[in-house]
Design an enzyme around this catalytic site. Sequence first.
Site: not given
Length: 305
Positions: A59, A64, A67, A86, A120, A123
Site C-alpha cells: 500500500s 505513500g 499518516q 512503528e 494503538n 486501530r
Amino acid sequence: MSTSARGLGRGLDALFEGSAQQRAAKEPPTSLPLAALVANPAQPRRAFAEEALAELADSILQQGIIQPLLVRPLPGTDRFQIVAGERRWRAAAKAGLTEVPVYVRDMDEQEAMAAALIENLQREDLNPVEEAQALNALRETLNITQEELAARLGRSRPAVANALRLLQLGEAALQDLAEGRITAGHGRCLVGIGEEEAAEALRERILACGLTVREAEEAAAHRRETGVFPWEEAAEGAAHSAPPKTRTATPAALEDLRQRLSTALDCKVRISGTDRKGRITLAYASPEALTALLERLGLAQEETE
C-alpha cells in the site's frame, strides 16, 4: 484543528487535555531517514504479523505514507524515538523507502506513552490481550480511574471494565486469546468462574469441543449451581449405570482362610489378592461390634477422654 493534531487521532487532545504539544505544531511534517528512527521499548503492540506488514508495504508503494509518524528527539543523540507509527516504519523498510514523513515533538515520558497507547487503541487490529494491556497501561500512566479512562476514550465504562477483566486470565488462556483460539467472550466466562482449576478445565473443554461462548456460559452456570460441569455429571451417571466388573475368582486356599477368619472373629471378612500378596478387610457395623472384634484379636480399645 491543526494537521498534526488530526494525524495523532481525535483522542489525544482529550487525553492530554489540550497540552502545549497539541496546541502548537502547526507546521507541516518533515522527513527523516529510516536509520535515524528507533523503536519505542514501551510499544504496546507486541506482535507484527509479516503478512500484514507485507500488505501495508504494498500500500505504501502505491499511495505513500498517508499518516506521518510521531517521533520525539532522544536527548544527547541525533536519533529519534518512534512514539506512534512503528508498524508504518517497519512496512516502509520492507517497501524499500529510505525516508518517512514525521512529526517531531518534544514529549515527556507520560505524553509519549499515552500517545503510543492511544494510537494503538484507535486501530482495530489489536488482539484482545494487547488491547487490555494497552488500556491498563494507559490508565496507570495517566493515573485515572476506569470511569475517567472510558470517558476520555469515548467508550462505555462496562466495555472498558470487561476488557480489563481479561488480564485476570491465567497464562495459558491469555495465550489462547492472543492467538485467536478463544474469544474475548470465552475469556470473560473463564474469569467469571473464579476457581483456577475449574477455569482450566473449562478452557480445555472449549478447545477440545469447540464450545461457543453461550455453551461455555451455560457450562459455567451449571457448575455454579451444582458444583460440577455438565460433562462431569454425565460421566458420573454413566459410571453408576455401568455393568459391574467381573471379579476374579478367589483362590480356594484364600477362600478357606476367609471363612475360618469370619467364623473365629464373628465378623464379615474380605480377602483380595493372591497367596503371595493381598489384603484382608474386617468389617464391623457398630462401636460395640468393633469393641468385640478388638477383644477377639487380643487388643484393648484405648479410652478417649
